[in-house]
Design a protein around this motif. Structure first.
Motif, short mmCIF file in Angstrom:
data_model
loop_
_atom_site.label_atom_id
_atom_site.label_comp_id
_atom_site.label_asym_id
_atom_site.label_seq_id
_atom_site.Cartn_x
_atom_site.Cartn_y
_atom_site.Cartn_z
N VAL A 88 3.33 9.43 7.47
CA VAL A 88 3.22 10.47 8.50
C VAL A 88 2.18 10.09 9.55
O VAL A 88 2.43 10.19 10.76
N ASN A 89 1.02 9.65 9.12
CA ASN A 89 -0.11 9.51 10.03
C ASN A 89 -0.15 8.18 10.79
O ASN A 89 -0.65 8.13 11.91
N CYS A 90 0.34 7.13 10.15
CA CYS A 90 0.15 5.80 10.73
C CYS A 90 1.43 4.97 10.79
O CYS A 90 1.38 3.83 11.24
N GLY A 91 2.54 5.50 10.31
CA GLY A 91 3.73 4.67 10.21
C GLY A 91 3.51 3.49 9.28
O GLY A 91 4.09 2.43 9.45
N ALA A 92 2.66 3.69 8.29
CA ALA A 92 2.28 2.61 7.36
C ALA A 92 2.65 3.03 5.94
O ALA A 92 3.44 3.95 5.74
N LYS A 93 2.04 2.37 4.93
CA LYS A 93 2.47 2.65 3.57
C LYS A 93 1.45 2.14 2.56
O LYS A 93 0.63 1.28 2.85
N GLN A 94 1.52 2.69 1.35
CA GLN A 94 0.90 2.09 0.18
C GLN A 94 1.91 1.08 -0.37
O GLN A 94 3.11 1.23 -0.18
N ARG A 95 1.42 0.08 -1.08
CA ARG A 95 2.31 -1.01 -1.48
C ARG A 95 2.21 -1.33 -2.96
O ARG A 95 1.15 -1.14 -3.59
N SER A 96 3.31 -1.86 -3.49
CA SER A 96 3.33 -2.34 -4.87
C SER A 96 2.75 -3.74 -4.91
O SER A 96 2.52 -4.40 -3.87
#
Length: 430
Positions: A383-391
């Protein structure tokens, strides 16, 4: 005992769950008694539950069982009806924050609804409706009709400005952005980054530019981040306890380290180490410099540097990047990882790049309650950054794209904030 459930939630028994909940509750009670800790109540002076790893494990197991029991008792339709209406309850909470209900109700004693309505400049009807809705969540008390006092939940919101800021910014900026997820994804179905995300769709600019333009909200955001750091102190556990800091000699470079709170903590624990905190935000660096204590002042320094630029510090003992990669899209993270290569090439082959961030587990491998927490943070970044947490596998792919010599030698993912120990293998071409 711990009641085990399978990934699909089949074969659950209401009675077995209830019996398991009783046993787990007894286990928590025994833990509190053995450690001379008071059991939590709804009284205003009730202490917060402890933040020890042992208590958190007991808490997480019990909460999972409690959720399962509620879902079974409610059934899917009743549960969905309540779940989809949560936004209206959060709307009531946002009104209470925006109109300062928490600070206008005295810490001791009560205020009449009429007086509260006059103070906030709203009609009595809507003030009453908001208050009474929040009371169903144990915010506030109405000891006598029309007179409102604090509950333990609302009192902590009065007393802790940083916690209040966490809740307020989450509702005022972030929840509004989350409501536009569908619009943002339809407009950019194959692109996500700092300029293409629901926050931009809702607010017109990216999150960093938004706070530049709104200094009052930026101050609230800074207080919220301080509050989150204080509440999430347990997230430092893997970083401090898993990597062998005692065997490390020299200078640790804390990249994107903000005000350097983690470097200051490690410097106090390991007096043989020096730390350089790097960040592109000069205000954060100045704030950290002011917080240095005499015992570490000569071992922690600050340097303005962007982790998108080649690493200028050579011969480091370790490079650390903590809770930064989740703010950036994949191509940006590849650039970040490339920027470490000059520093690693000029350091010992035993110098690690330590990536301290959430490592998303494979679905169903963690208890559902714990997995939800990290996947919730993943949605925050979407939502905030167009980013992600990753495996782990996603991190590995991006590292190899940055430089084929990168190799992950150790993975510590048994906590809410994981740790990857990465080295630059000198026997391979880049």
């Amino acid at each position: 005992m711990s009641y085990k459930t399978n990934a699909t939630g089949q074969n659950l028994s209401i009675l077995a769950l209830a019996e398991d909940i009783l046993e787990q509750t007894k286990g928590i009670t025994k833990y509190l008694q053995a450690n001379n800790l008071a059991a939590p109540t709804f009284a205003l002076d009730s202490p917060d539950p402890p933040e020890t790893p042992e208590y958190r494990e007991l808490h997480n197991s019990l909460k999972t069982s409690l959720e399962d029991l509620q879902r079974l008792v409610d059934g899917p339709r009743r549960w969905l009806r309540a779940f989809c209406c949560t936004g209206y309850d959060l709307g009531a909470l946002q009104v209470a924050l925006d109109f300062q209900f928490f600070t206008l109700i005295p810490a001791e004693g009560a205020v009449s609804l009429e007086e509260l309505a006059q103070k906030v400049g709203l009609d009595l009807d809507r003030v009453s409706r908001v208050i009474h809705q929040l009371m169903t969540y144990r915010f506030f008390h109405e000891d006598s009709p029309g007179f409102i006092s604090h509950s333990s939940t609302s009192l902590v919101m009065l007393q802790d400005e940083e916690l209040r800021s966490v809740v307020h910014y989450s509702l005022d900026e972030m929840l509004k952005a989350a409501a536009d997820c569908n619009i943002s994804l339809k407009a950019n179905p194959y692109e996500a980054d700092q300029n293409h995300n629901p926050f931009v769709t809702r607010h017109g600019v990216g999150i960093f530019e938004f706070y530049k333009r709104n200094p009052e909200k930026a101050r609230r955001f800074a207080k919220a981040m301080a509050g989150l750091r204080r509440m999430d102190r347990h997230l430092d556990t893997l970083l401090k306890d898993s990597f062998n800091w005692s065997a490390t000699k020299g200078t640790v470079v804390d990249c994107g380290g903000g005000n350097g709170h983690i470097s200051r903590t490690l410097a106090q624990l390991y007096p043989e180490l020096n730390f350089v905190v790097q960040d592109s935000n000069s205000d954060m660096l100045a704030e950290g410099q002011e917080q240095l204590t005499d015992d570490i002042r000569d071992r922690v320094s600050y340097m303005q540097h962007s982790f998108f630029e080649p690493q200028p510090i050579k011969n480091a003992a370790a490079y650390l990047i903590r809770q930064c990669t989740h703010n950036w899209a994949d191509r940006d993270v590849v650039t970040i990882f490339k920027s470490f290569v000059p520093g690693l090439e000029s350091s010992s082959p035993d110098t690690p790049l330590l990536i301290n961030d959430i490592i998303i587990p494979e679905p169903g491998t963690w208890p559902r309650h714990q997995e939800r927490v990290v996947r919730q943070v993943d949605m925050v970044m979407l939502v905030n950054c167009g980013a992600k947490q990753r495996s782990k596998s996603e991190f590995e792919l991006l590292l190899k794209q940055a430089d084929a010599r990168y190799e992950i030698r150790n993975v510590y993912d048994n906590g809410p904030l994981g740790l990857l120990e990465v080295y630059l293998h000198r026997g391979l071409p880049n």
